[in-house]
Design an enzyme around this catalytic site. Structure first.
Site, PDB file in Angstrom:
ATOM      1  N   HIS A   1       0.843  -1.199   0.000  1.00  0.00           N
ATOM      2  CA  HIS A   1       0.000   0.000   0.000  1.00  0.00           C
ATOM      3  C   HIS A   1       0.875   1.244   0.000  1.00  0.00           C
ATOM      4  O   HIS A   1       2.080   1.199   0.273  1.00  0.00           O
ATOM      5  CB  HIS A   1      -0.934   0.019   1.217  1.00  0.00           C
ATOM      6  CG  HIS A   1      -0.242   0.456   2.480  1.00  0.00           C
ATOM      7  ND1 HIS A   1      -0.131   1.775   2.842  1.00  0.00           N
ATOM      8  CD2 HIS A   1       0.383  -0.248   3.456  1.00  0.00           C
ATOM      9  CE1 HIS A   1       0.525   1.863   3.995  1.00  0.00           C
ATOM     10  NE2 HIS A   1       0.860   0.651   4.385  1.00  0.00           N
ATOM     11  N   CYS A   2       0.269   2.361  -0.347  1.00  0.00           N
ATOM     12  CA  CYS A   2       0.912   3.674  -0.190  1.00  0.00           C
ATOM     13  C   CYS A   2      -0.124   4.565   0.470  1.00  0.00           C
ATOM     14  O   CYS A   2      -0.862   4.101   1.330  1.00  0.00           O
ATOM     15  CB  CYS A   2       1.371   4.205  -1.545  1.00  0.00           C
ATOM     16  SG  CYS A   2       0.043   4.309  -2.752  1.00  0.00           S
ATOM     17  N   ARG A   3      -0.227   5.832   0.039  1.00  0.00           N
ATOM     18  CA  ARG A   3      -1.266   6.675   0.636  1.00  0.00           C
ATOM     19  C   ARG A   3      -2.618   6.417  -0.023  1.00  0.00           C
ATOM     20  O   ARG A   3      -3.612   6.192   0.636  1.00  0.00           O
ATOM     21  CB  ARG A   3      -0.883   8.154   0.491  1.00  0.00           C
ATOM     22  CG  ARG A   3      -1.989   9.112   0.907  1.00  0.00           C
ATOM     23  CD  ARG A   3      -1.662  10.536   0.498  1.00  0.00           C
ATOM     24  NE  ARG A   3      -2.833  11.385   0.525  1.00  0.00           N
ATOM     25  CZ  ARG A   3      -3.697  11.519  -0.464  1.00  0.00           C
ATOM     26  NH1 ARG A   3      -3.519  10.854  -1.578  1.00  0.00           N
ATOM     27  NH2 ARG A   3      -4.742  12.313  -0.365  1.00  0.00           N
TER      28      ARG A   3
ATOM     29  N   GLY B   1      -2.935   4.391  -3.162  1.00  0.00           N
ATOM     30  CA  GLY B   1      -3.005   3.200  -4.013  1.00  0.00           C
ATOM     31  C   GLY B   1      -2.265   3.347  -5.330  1.00  0.00           C
ATOM     32  O   GLY B   1      -2.065   2.363  -6.034  1.00  0.00           O
TER      33      GLY B   1
ATOM     34  N   PHE C   1      -3.524   3.478   2.563  1.00  0.00           N
ATOM     35  CA  PHE C   1      -3.401   3.947   3.948  1.00  0.00           C
ATOM     36  C   PHE C   1      -4.519   4.922   4.310  1.00  0.00           C
ATOM     37  O   PHE C   1      -5.119   4.846   5.390  1.00  0.00           O
ATOM     38  CB  PHE C   1      -2.038   4.606   4.155  1.00  0.00           C
ATOM     39  CG  PHE C   1      -1.733   4.887   5.598  1.00  0.00           C
ATOM     40  CD1 PHE C   1      -1.606   3.846   6.505  1.00  0.00           C
ATOM     41  CD2 PHE C   1      -1.598   6.182   6.048  1.00  0.00           C
ATOM     42  CE1 PHE C   1      -1.347   4.093   7.846  1.00  0.00           C
ATOM     43  CE2 PHE C   1      -1.333   6.442   7.384  1.00  0.00           C
ATOM     44  CZ  PHE C   1      -1.204   5.391   8.281  1.00  0.00           C
TER      45      PHE C   1
END
Ligand code: FAD
Length: 566
Positions: free
Chosen positions: A511-513, A515, A540
């Protein structure tokens, strides 16, 4: 021709006005039981909050104006008590004088709407501090009561559209608002992951939210509500009931006409009942869901007005297409705009459809433009056809425009490919060159074609608690500011050099912030032979928005070190 209309608000007034446009000679009489016809029910919550400052502004047209402009006779304070089909007459009772008389019709349009539900089995439900809100008088009486008793605590029962709008407006007016909702989420047309964002918004603005609680008793200064056998007592100077509406069908059933399984009045494509001279339109009518074919009632103003026009057209010799409804609605919840259309996940599942969802949270305009904010957007589509089934959007920006686009696409039976290619307006002030709706279609296509696997925000707690291998590809400062407990940080910018840190033999969740970066990372890994990588849908930001409310209210152990919402 003499046409009589029962009910003078959204559907009734629209039908009468359309009839006049089509037939300048017809005699048109509208009977309205209440003291006003043609008022804005939809604006009633905003009168409570002072957005609509004056009660008189709620009334759009007076009987005098109806007559002067359109030669339509509107008789307010006049209740139709019976329909006599054999002699084509309605019985009318004047509410203030009690005078009774009958009026002949050639054609009759029945538009009595739906009445707020008030379950008599709940002790205290008829107390003088308990209100419902359907018309101008209801809203004015409620507002006057709150001011007269110097109310502090107001309990709103029911987290549907009216309940939430009322909760927002009452809060803005300075009351302490307690919202009781029997389900574990507000606004049933939204899925839980989307509603969670609105739960947070309500809570952030001071609304005390009691989800999963059923109203069980109303006392003089408190209400009692229960959840899984546990009773709580909530302070209440006044109570607003907004737990749904029931179609007003007494006149129709007493006239021997049919209602359907939804208890709405049965009509054909031209809104004729079983009696070809009697039409029925608006909230009282059973229609059907265009996507599932199932019968349903959609108590909304737009459909009511469209039905009214269709009935008037048919009386004047025009036929209509059978279209049913898809169900589109929107509302503001303090700083958030929320809108939805078509089927949500629950509805798709109930209809037995094979579906998947794309959940994206991009910025709603170019990031460097002041005011840019995430827009949580969820697209429901059919598998394997890619047919667009529904969408929901929540954010500070223009959620409604995005959902209107999807509503139009659903109406045209669009598939993901159509949505991907949809050419929409763009300026950085209003959006991004690849709009949120295009982006959702791209994610949907990746899922449909097996280029991307995802797990949902609702599953992440379980994974994190079980020690699943989670990789956070945001940069180190972002990770340090707050991350999923136990997640490994391999920033996308370092992935090339550190790629061998990613295991190949166990499931890996990235994941990131929002997607986007984790999708790049997944492409890189898949390109290099990793086949065990899965994206955390919503990423996230989606996780923070999903988990926060329950952690705050249920006292659960957070699964992130620091919740972040930007
Ligand atoms: P109504 O508007 O209920 O009108 C029916 C009228 O018939 C009533 O005034 C009633 O007094 C009269 N009547 C009933 N029986 C008789 C009789 N026997 N004789 C004479 N008169 C009779 N929809 C949206 O799309 N968006 C919104 O934001 C929205 N907000 C809303 C907010 C509130 C507070 C409320 C109450 C509704 C809201 N709605 C909204 C729903 C929308 O107002 C209704 O779908 C729409 O008004 C339905 O129109 P209708 O004419 O069928 O019924």
């Amino acid at each position: 021709m003499k046409i009589v209309v029962i009910g003078g608000v959204a559907a009734g007034a629209s039908a009468a006005a359309r009839l006049r446009r089509l037939d300048s000679q017809a005699q048109i009489i509208v009977f309205e039981r209440g003291e006003h016809a043609a008022f804005s029910n939809c604006s009633l919550p905003y009168y409570l909050g002072g957005v609509v400052a004056d009660e008189s502004n709620l009334v759009v047209m007076t009987p005098e104006l109806f007559w002067m402009r359109y030669r339509i006779e509107v008789r307010t304070g006049s209740e139709v008590t019976a329909i006599s089909r054999d002699d084509h007459c309605v019985q009318v009772r004047e509410v203030t004088t009690g005078r009774e008389y009958s009026e002949h019709y050639d054609k009759l349009i029945v538009a009595p709407g739906a009445a707020p539900i008030r379950p008599r089995s709940i002790p205290g439900i008829m107390n003088q501090n308990v209100f419902t809100m359907r018309n101008v008088r209801d809203a004015a009486n409620f507002k006057t009561y709150l001011e007269t008793v110097h109310a502090r605590d107001v309990v709103v029962v029911g987290g549907g559209f009216i309940g939430i709008e009322a909760a927002e407006n009452l809060t803005e007016a300075g009351y302490v608002v307690h919202l009781i909702e029997g389900l574990n989420q507000i606004l049933a047309p939204f899925d839980e992951d989307m509603a969670q964002i609105l739960h947070k918004e309500l809570m952030d603005h001071g609304v005390r939210l009691y989800l999963g609680h059923m109203l069980s008793e109303i006392c003089e200064h408190t209400v009692k509500a229960s959840s899984e056998g546990k009773m709580i007592e909530i302070p209440a100077d006044a109570v607003l009931l907004s737990i749904g509406v029931a179609p007003e069908t007494r006149l129709i059933t007493e006239a021997g006409l049919e209602t359907g399984p939804t208890r709405g009045i049965k009509v054909n494509a031209n809104y004729q009942t079983d009696d070809p001279d009697i039409y029925a339109v608006g909230d009282a009518v059973q229609s059907f869901n265009r996507l599932t074919g199932q019968p349903g009632i959609l108590a909304l103003a737009g459909p009511a007005q469209r039905q009214a026009r269709a009935a008037a057209d048919h009386i004047e010799g025009m036929c209509n297409r059978v279209r049913g409804f898809i169900g589109s609605s929107c509302l503001r919840v303090f700083g958030m705009n929320a809108a939805c259309t078509g089927l949500n996940e629950k509805a798709a599942e109930k209809a037995g459809l094979n579906y998947d969802v794309a959940y994206v949270l991009p910025d709603d305009r170019v990031k460097i433009i002041p005011g840019a904010h995430f827009l949580a957007f969820k697209l429901v589509f059919e598998v394997p056809t890619g047919r667009v089934l529904g969408a929901q959007a929540v954010g500070q920006g223009d959620a409604v425009r995005r959902i209107d686009v999807i509503a139009a696409m659903i109406s045209m039976n669009a598939v993901l490919e159509d949505l991907k290619d949809l050419e929409l307006c763009y300026s950085p002030i209003y959006g991004t060159a690849k709009d949120v709706v295009n982006m959702a279609a791209l994610v949907g296509l990746n899922l449909l074609h097996g280029r991307l696997k995802q797990v949902r925000v609702s599953e992440i707690r379980k994974l994190a608690e079980a020690g699943a291998y989670i990789v956070d590809v945001r940069e180190k400062p972002d990770y340090e500011a707050g991350h999923i407990c136990g997640a490994h940080n391999v920033p996308l910018s370092e992935l090339h050099d550190r790629i061998n840190e990613i295991p190949r033999d166990i499931p890996v969740y990235l994941h990131c912030r929002s997607g986007q970066r984790s999708y790049y990372a997944i492409c890189e890994l898949q390109g290099q032979g990793w086949n065990n990588v899965t994206n955390l849908s919503g990423s996230f930001l989606g996780l923070c928005l999903y988990e926060y409310f329950h952690d705050q209210t249920d006292g659960r152990k957070p699964i992130v070190t620091n919740y972040m919402f930007n």
